[in-house]
Design a protein around this motif. Structure first.
Motif, PDB file in Angstrom:
ATOM      1  N   ALA A  83       0.994  -1.045  -0.180  1.00  0.00           N
ATOM      2  CA  ALA A  83       0.105   0.118  -0.003  1.00  0.00           C
ATOM      3  C   ALA A  83       0.892   1.180  -0.075  1.00  0.00           C
ATOM      4  O   ALA A  83       1.747   1.288   1.113  1.00  0.00           O
ATOM      5  N   ASN A  84       0.868   2.044  -1.204  1.00  0.00           N
ATOM      6  CA  ASN A  84       1.856   3.031  -1.201  1.00  0.00           C
ATOM      7  C   ASN A  84       0.987   4.193  -2.046  1.00  0.00           C
ATOM      8  O   ASN A  84       0.759   4.127  -2.983  1.00  0.00           O
ATOM      9  N   PHE A  85       0.890   5.194  -1.025  1.00  0.00           N
ATOM     10  CA  PHE A  85      -0.077   6.598  -1.673  1.00  0.00           C
ATOM     11  C   PHE A  85       1.189   7.490  -2.173  1.00  0.00           C
ATOM     12  O   PHE A  85       0.543   8.659  -2.417  1.00  0.00           O
ATOM     13  N   TYR A  96      -6.559   0.985  -4.880  1.00  0.00           N
ATOM     14  CA  TYR A  96      -6.545   1.939  -3.687  1.00  0.00           C
ATOM     15  C   TYR A  96      -8.221   2.251  -3.463  1.00  0.00           C
ATOM     16  O   TYR A  96      -8.588   2.208  -2.223  1.00  0.00           O
ATOM     17  N   VAL A  97      -8.764   2.884  -4.509  1.00  0.00           N
ATOM     18  CA  VAL A  97      -9.981   3.418  -4.210  1.00  0.00           C
ATOM     19  C   VAL A  97     -10.981   2.683  -3.948  1.00  0.00           C
ATOM     20  O   VAL A  97     -11.758   2.441  -3.395  1.00  0.00           O
ATOM     21  N   LEU A 110      -6.815  -3.012   4.387  1.00  0.00           N
ATOM     22  CA  LEU A 110      -5.928  -4.073   3.941  1.00  0.00           C
ATOM     23  C   LEU A 110      -6.595  -5.372   3.483  1.00  0.00           C
ATOM     24  O   LEU A 110      -6.379  -6.068   2.235  1.00  0.00           O
ATOM     25  N   ASN A 111      -7.601  -5.802   3.984  1.00  0.00           N
ATOM     26  CA  ASN A 111      -8.474  -6.989   3.577  1.00  0.00           C
ATOM     27  C   ASN A 111      -9.073  -6.947   2.389  1.00  0.00           C
ATOM     28  O   ASN A 111      -9.174  -7.573   1.425  1.00  0.00           O
ATOM     29  N   ASN A 112      -9.672  -5.510   2.242  1.00  0.00           N
ATOM     30  CA  ASN A 112     -10.208  -5.146   0.911  1.00  0.00           C
ATOM     31  C   ASN A 112      -9.114  -5.202  -0.406  1.00  0.00           C
ATOM     32  O   ASN A 112      -9.518  -5.540  -1.418  1.00  0.00           O
TER      33      ASN A 112
END
Length: 268
Positions: A83-85, A96-97, A110-112
């Motif tokens: 996960a890197n924004f 991510y959206v 994170l589960n999603n």
């Protein structure tokens, strides 16, 4: 004098519901933004249509720099749940959206993200949903293909995904996927099509190239009577997440595939 940027990286080992071990990679900047987006864009929109939540969540990524190759994993390297924004490409943006839209906290995000990014919910490189049409053709399903509902001029073909014209594979180790795919030809993207698109629809730019389904993806945003294509743009004049006028962007493109989310990740 230049300021030094310090990134505190969160790296943890986990065992997924499918029994496979994987690591999570996320730094404080990203974790803080996950919490902020959920607090300011997701929770206040509870009960709204998924498309409206997708629009709200994706607005938080506007001006985020375009960056390729942020994921970790290959046929020879263990997959990491990244996960890197700090930077996104067109596919990680929609990952991510979609994952944020149904999240109530960081754990749910994170589960999603696992459900969104990986077929069967198993964190591995070969289980990544490498193709846009994997979003409706593999489980857990991210969205429904509504392309034929959008236009009566939609064309359906069978493609051999992952097989290049010379017979080699785009992704070594991944089997060739024979898939029936519908797309709306570029010349048929008219006012009737625009009227049927909905805010929050995911749109892929169709490609006739062997082995691929799309070359770019983004999100439909309807605002003040206009239709926009929200996307992580690699164009030199942008290099960030932008809203592009939909018809201008799609001019001279070979066609589009339209997917729609009727519920958010984690919802029954």
């Amino acid at each position: 004098m230049k300021r030094a940027v310090i990134m505190i990286l969160f790296l943890a080992s986990c065992t997924g519901a499918r029994g496979n071990d994987y690591q999570i990679q996320m730094d404080d900047f990203t974790a803080n933004n996950v919490r902020k987006i959920i607090r300011t864009h997701v929770i206040p929109a509870a009960g709204e249509k998924p498309g409206n939540i997708i629009a709200a969540v994706s607005s938080a990524f506007l001006t985020t720099p375009y960056q390729e190759n942020t994921l970790t994993g290959s046929t020879g390297v263990n997959e990491v749940l990244v996960a890197n924004f700090h930077g996104v490409d067109c596919f990680t943006l929609i990952d991510y959206v979609q994952a944020l839209a149904g999240a109530h906290d960081q754990k749910a995000f994170l589960n999603n993200l696992i459900s969104t990014r990986y077929a069967g919910g198993r964190v591995s490189y070969l289980n990544r949903k490498h193709f846009f049409t994997d979003w409706f053709a593999t489980l857990p399903q991210n969205a429904t293909d509504v392309t034929r509902q959008i236009s009566t001029e939609a064309v359906t073909v069978v493609k051999q995904l992952n097989r290049k014209a010379d017979g080699s594979a785009y992704i070594p180790g991944l089997a060739v996927i024979s898939r029936e795919i519908s797309y709306i030809p570029g010349h048929a993207i008219d006012s009737a099509v625009l009227s049927k698109l909905q805010t929050g629809d995911y749109v892929g730019v169709w490609t006739p190239l062997a082995g691929l389904d799309v070359t770019h993806v983004g999100i439909v945003i309807k605002s003040a009577g206009k239709v926009w294509f929200r996307n992580a743009s690699s164009l030199s004049i942008n290099r960030q997440v932008v809203d592009s006028p939909f018809t201008e962007y799609m001019a001279n493109k070979p066609g589009i595939i339209v997917l729609r989310t009727h519920k958010n990740p984690g919802e029954e």
